[in-house]
Write an enzyme that holds these catalytic residues in place. Structure first.
Site, short mmCIF file in Angstrom:
data_model
loop_
_atom_site.label_atom_id
_atom_site.label_comp_id
_atom_site.label_asym_id
_atom_site.label_seq_id
_atom_site.Cartn_x
_atom_site.Cartn_y
_atom_site.Cartn_z
N CYS A 235 30.09 36.97 42.22
CA CYS A 235 31.47 37.43 42.06
C CYS A 235 32.43 36.24 41.89
O CYS A 235 32.68 35.51 42.85
CB CYS A 235 31.85 38.27 43.28
SG CYS A 235 33.60 38.65 43.43
N CYS B 264 35.51 36.23 44.15
CA CYS B 264 35.11 35.89 45.52
C CYS B 264 35.06 34.37 45.69
O CYS B 264 35.50 33.84 46.71
CB CYS B 264 33.73 36.48 45.85
SG CYS B 264 33.65 38.27 45.79
#
Length: 108
Positions: free
Chosen positions: A33, A36
């Site tokens: 991600c 993230c």
């Protein structure tokens, strides 16, 4: 990752987050991600600045399905603030440091 950020799992979540005497901000994330990865340095800064007021924990959603499903995490990054063993507030998506501090301060 700084030593101020806890790496929690399905097995340690109850002890580290739900039974914590202080509020805990949980970052639900995954290695693939990009957003993230973008907020990870911000969480390290927050962990230092809010030491003694709040704990920061990270939970890899790919490795820890039980907690992810229990709290109905559908998108990442998801930041969930727990107080007294209950989710108090949730923020989904990448945020700036100022947005993150406002989120934390308004829910502490």
């Amino acid at each position: 990752m700084t030593d101020r950020i806890l790496d929690v799992t399905d097995d340690t979540f109850e002890e580290e987050v739900l039974n914590s005497s202080e509020p805990v901000l949980v970052d639900y994330w995954a290695s693939w991600c990009a957003p993230c990865k973008m907020i990870a340095p911000l969480l390290e800064e927050i962990a230092e600045e809010y030491a003694g007021k709040i704990k920061i924990a990270k939970l890899d959603i790919d490795q820890n399905r039980a907690v992810t499903e229990r709290f109905k995490v559908r998108g990442i990054p998801t930041l969930m603030l727990f107080k007294g063993g209950e989710p108090e507030a949730t923020k989904v998506g990448a945020v700036s440091k100022s947005q993150l501090t406002v989120f934390i301060d308004s829910n502490l």
